[in-house]
Write a protein that holds these residues in place. Sequence first.
Motif, mmCIF file in Angstrom:
data_model
loop_
_atom_site.group_PDB
_atom_site.id
_atom_site.type_symbol
_atom_site.label_atom_id
_atom_site.label_comp_id
_atom_site.label_asym_id
_atom_site.label_seq_id
_atom_site.Cartn_x
_atom_site.Cartn_y
_atom_site.Cartn_z
ATOM 1 N N SER A 117 10.143 -8.342 0.607
ATOM 2 C CA SER A 117 10.077 -7.584 0.923
ATOM 3 C C SER A 117 7.832 -7.455 1.090
ATOM 4 O O SER A 117 7.708 -7.752 -0.175
ATOM 5 N N SER A 147 3.286 -0.253 4.985
ATOM 6 C CA SER A 147 4.682 -0.664 5.054
ATOM 7 C C SER A 147 4.628 -0.446 3.051
ATOM 8 O O SER A 147 3.921 -0.979 2.770
ATOM 9 N N SER A 155 11.716 -3.969 3.227
ATOM 10 C CA SER A 155 11.378 -4.100 4.627
ATOM 11 C C SER A 155 11.219 -5.419 4.136
ATOM 12 O O SER A 155 10.326 -6.471 3.400
ATOM 13 N N LEU A 169 10.921 -2.254 8.453
ATOM 14 C CA LEU A 169 9.793 -2.141 7.358
ATOM 15 C C LEU A 169 9.626 -0.873 7.120
ATOM 16 O O LEU A 169 9.926 0.349 7.896
ATOM 17 N N THR A 218 7.602 3.211 6.166
ATOM 18 C CA THR A 218 6.272 3.555 6.325
ATOM 19 C C THR A 218 6.385 4.695 6.808
ATOM 20 O O THR A 218 7.697 5.633 6.378
ATOM 21 N N GLY A 227 11.767 -0.652 12.850
ATOM 22 C CA GLY A 227 12.430 -2.256 12.975
ATOM 23 C C GLY A 227 12.652 -2.186 13.800
ATOM 24 O O GLY A 227 12.981 -2.003 15.273
#
Length: 225
Positions: A41, A52, A91, A166, A168, A224
């Motif tokens: 990650s 991220s 991530s 990812l 976020t 993603g």
Amino acid sequence: IGQGKNPVCVMRTSWTDEDAIFLAFKSGTPSVSHGHMDIGSFVMEANGERWSTDFGMQEYESLESKGVDVWNMDQNSQRWNIFRYNNLAHSTLTFNNSLQQVKGRCKIDKWSDRPEKMFASSDLTPVYSDQVKKAVRTVSLLDKSYVTVKDEIETLSASTNVRWTLLTEAKPFLDHKNNTIELIRNGKKLVIKIKSTHKVVLKTWSTQSANDFDAPNPGAYLIGF
């Protein structure tokens, strides 16, 4: 670079510019004390915003009070059903919707601190050894301008579903035609461009778990392909 039980690499374009790019990459093993399945990650900031991110831990008391066994670190233990603790919420990569291998151990195999090409590379195969033949991730900060995440994957003989995620807190907008994802946060924009040797399907996944013991995650997105 820190090559401890959980190796990490941290890169930045400046120590004084508030808009500098910051990139941190994690290798290691889920089996360390208080470990998560977050191998591979990364955390990334630019233009004063974090793009991220990582949830971090859920307080143990909130889990233990509902009867969740957080201390058993075995592969099939209840600990890895906790949303914030497994690879599906980080991530990183997931193959065939499976969990990372608890006993797998990875290190940072290559790295560079050259300003025009800072990078760190880790062979992640040990935490996916039952799922793929090879998985290597390299994260780079290039020309002090942009970040690349390169995954080199060799599958086993069976068909394999690869999930790239990812985490976020920016609002995502998916452009399926051009294989790009735009993230918007506080009026600022980050563009993610996907280049792949295979056809990809852009996706978002919920950050709200169906488990009654999992903490809520308002304002967070998993994006993603």
